[in-house]
Scaffold this motif. Structure first.
Motif, PDB file in Angstrom:
ATOM      1  N   ASN A 281       0.892  -1.202  -0.074  1.00  0.00           N
ATOM      2  CA  ASN A 281       0.154   0.097  -0.126  1.00  0.00           C
ATOM      3  C   ASN A 281       0.910   1.303  -0.060  1.00  0.00           C
ATOM      4  N   ALA A 282       1.459   1.401  -1.209  1.00  0.00           N
ATOM      5  CA  ALA A 282       2.461   2.633  -1.055  1.00  0.00           C
ATOM      6  C   ALA A 282       1.829   4.128  -0.752  1.00  0.00           C
ATOM      7  N   GLY A 283       0.738   4.268  -1.027  1.00  0.00           N
ATOM      8  CA  GLY A 283       0.033   5.524  -0.637  1.00  0.00           C
ATOM      9  C   GLY A 283      -0.400   5.525   0.822  1.00  0.00           C
ATOM     10  N   LEU A 284      -0.771   4.525   1.423  1.00  0.00           N
ATOM     11  CA  LEU A 284      -1.201   4.348   2.876  1.00  0.00           C
ATOM     12  C   LEU A 284       0.215   4.395   3.566  1.00  0.00           C
ATOM     13  N   HIS A 285       1.072   3.834   2.998  1.00  0.00           N
ATOM     14  CA  HIS A 285       2.674   4.001   3.806  1.00  0.00           C
ATOM     15  C   HIS A 285       3.273   5.375   3.439  1.00  0.00           C
ATOM     16  N   ASN A 286       2.826   6.062   2.283  1.00  0.00           N
ATOM     17  CA  ASN A 286       3.693   7.133   1.975  1.00  0.00           C
ATOM     18  C   ASN A 286       5.075   6.686   1.774  1.00  0.00           C
ATOM     19  N   VAL A 287       5.382   5.574   0.975  1.00  0.00           N
ATOM     20  CA  VAL A 287       6.682   5.226   0.562  1.00  0.00           C
ATOM     21  C   VAL A 287       6.673   4.729  -1.040  1.00  0.00           C
ATOM     22  N   ARG A 288       7.569   4.702  -1.641  1.00  0.00           N
ATOM     23  CA  ARG A 288       7.855   4.175  -2.986  1.00  0.00           C
ATOM     24  C   ARG A 288       8.732   2.796  -3.058  1.00  0.00           C
ATOM     25  N   LEU A 289       8.515   2.240  -4.056  1.00  0.00           N
ATOM     26  CA  LEU A 289       9.215   0.826  -3.942  1.00  0.00           C
ATOM     27  C   LEU A 289      10.955   0.993  -3.953  1.00  0.00           C
ATOM     28  N   PRO A 290      11.369   2.015  -4.462  1.00  0.00           N
ATOM     29  CA  PRO A 290      12.844   2.219  -4.238  1.00  0.00           C
ATOM     30  C   PRO A 290      13.149   2.327  -2.867  1.00  0.00           C
ATOM     31  N   PHE A 291      12.293   3.293  -2.187  1.00  0.00           N
ATOM     32  CA  PHE A 291      12.756   3.302  -0.656  1.00  0.00           C
ATOM     33  C   PHE A 291      12.626   1.899  -0.033  1.00  0.00           C
ATOM     34  N   GLU A 292      11.674   1.054  -0.195  1.00  0.00           N
ATOM     35  CA  GLU A 292      11.726  -0.250   0.326  1.00  0.00           C
ATOM     36  C   GLU A 292      13.097  -1.037  -0.002  1.00  0.00           C
ATOM     37  N   TYR A 293      13.636  -0.681  -1.138  1.00  0.00           N
ATOM     38  CA  TYR A 293      14.984  -1.387  -1.503  1.00  0.00           C
ATOM     39  C   TYR A 293      16.058  -0.590  -0.546  1.00  0.00           C
ATOM     40  N   GLU A 294      16.121   0.707  -0.563  1.00  0.00           N
ATOM     41  CA  GLU A 294      16.989   1.180   0.248  1.00  0.00           C
ATOM     42  C   GLU A 294      16.991   1.026   1.700  1.00  0.00           C
ATOM     43  N   THR A 295      15.750   0.868   2.274  1.00  0.00           N
ATOM     44  CA  THR A 295      15.466   0.586   3.911  1.00  0.00           C
ATOM     45  C   THR A 295      16.393  -0.723   4.188  1.00  0.00           C
ATOM     46  N   LEU A 296      15.771  -1.753   3.414  1.00  0.00           N
ATOM     47  CA  LEU A 296      16.740  -2.993   3.664  1.00  0.00           C
ATOM     48  C   LEU A 296      18.087  -3.046   3.347  1.00  0.00           C
ATOM     49  N   LEU A 297      18.714  -2.350   2.527  1.00  0.00           N
ATOM     50  CA  LEU A 297      20.103  -2.161   2.440  1.00  0.00           C
ATOM     51  C   LEU A 297      20.881  -1.360   3.735  1.00  0.00           C
ATOM     52  N   THR A 298      20.063  -0.297   4.164  1.00  0.00           N
ATOM     53  CA  THR A 298      20.365   0.301   5.262  1.00  0.00           C
ATOM     54  C   THR A 298      20.414  -0.323   6.443  1.00  0.00           C
ATOM     55  N   TYR A 299      19.483  -1.080   6.581  1.00  0.00           N
ATOM     56  CA  TYR A 299      19.227  -2.066   7.891  1.00  0.00           C
ATOM     57  C   TYR A 299      20.097  -3.337   7.792  1.00  0.00           C
ATOM     58  N   ASP A 300      20.983  -3.281   6.542  1.00  0.00           N
ATOM     59  CA  ASP A 300      21.780  -4.507   6.345  1.00  0.00           C
ATOM     60  C   ASP A 300      20.771  -5.904   6.620  1.00  0.00           C
ATOM     61  N   ILE A 301      19.570  -5.759   6.122  1.00  0.00           N
ATOM     62  CA  ILE A 301      18.809  -7.086   6.096  1.00  0.00           C
ATOM     63  C   ILE A 301      19.345  -7.832   4.884  1.00  0.00           C
ATOM     64  N   ILE A 302      19.510  -7.098   3.771  1.00  0.00           N
ATOM     65  CA  ILE A 302      20.095  -7.757   2.515  1.00  0.00           C
ATOM     66  C   ILE A 302      21.256  -6.966   1.732  1.00  0.00           C
ATOM     67  N   GLY A 303      22.203  -7.456   1.026  1.00  0.00           N
ATOM     68  CA  GLY A 303      22.986  -6.702   0.575  1.00  0.00           C
ATOM     69  C   GLY A 303      22.756  -6.367  -0.887  1.00  0.00           C
ATOM     70  N   PHE A 304      23.646  -5.695  -1.786  1.00  0.00           N
ATOM     71  CA  PHE A 304      23.169  -5.325  -3.107  1.00  0.00           C
ATOM     72  C   PHE A 304      23.130  -6.783  -4.065  1.00  0.00           C
ATOM     73  N   ASP A 305      23.926  -7.591  -3.912  1.00  0.00           N
ATOM     74  CA  ASP A 305      23.420  -8.902  -4.586  1.00  0.00           C
ATOM     75  C   ASP A 305      22.228  -9.450  -4.470  1.00  0.00           C
ATOM     76  N   GLU A 306      21.886  -9.648  -3.073  1.00  0.00           N
ATOM     77  CA  GLU A 306      20.571 -10.255  -2.858  1.00  0.00           C
ATOM     78  C   GLU A 306      19.479  -9.213  -3.516  1.00  0.00           C
TER      79      GLU A 306
END
Length: 347
Positions: A281-306
């Protein structure tokens, strides 16, 4: 330039707060009255909820205004934002068509009206101005009667050019007492040759292994690696993909921290289970798909290869993507052809 595929986005939760507020101001000023200003509305609209059930109530606010007349307005702005801000090349937009019909009509007339809704959404999604390949996923609903849900399945089969799959939405806590009915509906969908996904194993209350064999993708599914990792080998053997929507689990109170997603990704990768990263729910969350990518990288949940693996998986599991490769491969080929032409001209 990277181009992405979004496999799990709800029409009801896709409208960003600013667009929804402006629509209310112009067309439904009564809905703005409980709020002092836009900031108050945005805070209310995007704040986390305690439970999934409370979170889903917000969908009714948007569904009530996504009428036949208003749907083109919302879809145009949705696609514009997806193209300009998210670099989407492919989008699967899911919703329950019955809930976009007038609620004062009897059930039989609302079922008949669903055809118009699918056609309106289908036509509005064909935007030459913003070249995104968009398809619909029609959602059955855990709180709707069997007759309505069966009609939704049959409607999906009638519009292969617009509809790429069916889903089950509405809150997984409702599944248990009607499980046999939902199994039958999914079996019927597969008999009709439809692609299938479903909200399953999102919360600890939504874990129903009886439905798993009928799904080609699993909406969320995070409780499988978290609580039932013994199921991962059979998920991998079926070639099923999890549609993981990180921000959702904080907004619904399902997880306390994004760090809890690390074992979800680690265990799935180890077992050979594919994950597509989505917004839900991108609007309800006020987020975009690239933000989801960046957040997972920032929190070291996945790396760039993953991350790259998940992005590739999204195109591979997209129900209607017509190419064997993701757009990056197509763009690389075009650039190589252009280089060859320029070299030839230079000589």
């Amino acid at each position: 330039m990277s181009l992405y595929a979004e496999l799990h986005r709800h029409l009801g939760g896709s409208v960003v707060p600013r667009i929804l507020w402006r629509y209310f101001q112009r067309n439904r000023p009564d809905l703005t009255q409980p709020f002092a200003d836009y900031a108050a509305f945005e805070q209310f609209y995007t704040q986390p909820r305690k439970t999934l059930a409370e979170y889903l109530e917000l969908h009714t606010l948007v569904e009530s205004v996504q009428t036949q007349e208003a749907l083109p307005y919302f879809i145009y702005r949705l696609l514009r934002g997806a193209y300009v801000f998210e670099n989407l090349a492919y989008l699967e937009l899911r919703y329950t068509p019955y809930l976009r019909t007038p609620d004062y009509l009897p059930q039989t007339e609302r079922i008949d009206r669903m055809t118009e809704i699918v056609e309106i959404v289908g036509r509005a999604s064909q935007q030459s101005e913003y070249p995104i390949m968009a398809r619909q996923i029609l959602c059955m609903h855990s709180r709707l009667p069997y007759e309505v849900n069966r009609a939704i399945v049959e409607l999906a089969a009638q519009y292969p050019d617009y509809v790429c799959a069916v889903d089950m939405a509405g809150g997984d806590a409702q599944y248990g007492e009607r499980l046999e009915e939902f199994v039958q509906l999914y079996g019927y969908a597969r008999e009709l040759g439809l692609n299938t996904t479903g909200h399953l194993y999102e919360t600890p209350q939504g874990c129903y292994p009886e439905l798993l064999p009928y799904l080609m993708r699993i909406g969320h599914g995070i409780q499988i690696p978290l609580q039932y990792p013994h199921l991962l080998p059979e998920i991998a053997a079926r070639g099923q993909c999890l549609e993981v929507c990180p921000t959702t689990y904080l907004k619904t109170g399902t997880l306390d921290s994004l760090q809890q997603l690390r074992p979800v990704f680690d265990r799935c990768f180890d077992a050979g289970v594919d994950i597509a990263i989505c917004t839900d729910n991108a609007g309800l969350h006020n987020v975009r798909l690239p933000f989801e990518y960046e957040t997972l990288l920032t929190y070291d949940i996945i790396g760039f290869d993953e991350l790259q693996r998940c992005q590739e998986v999204a195109f591979r599991h997209a129900f209607a993507w017509p190419h064997d490769h993701q757009p990056r491969s197509l763009l690389t080929g075009l650039l190589q052809e252009q280089d060859s032409v320029e070299i030839g001209v230079g000589h």
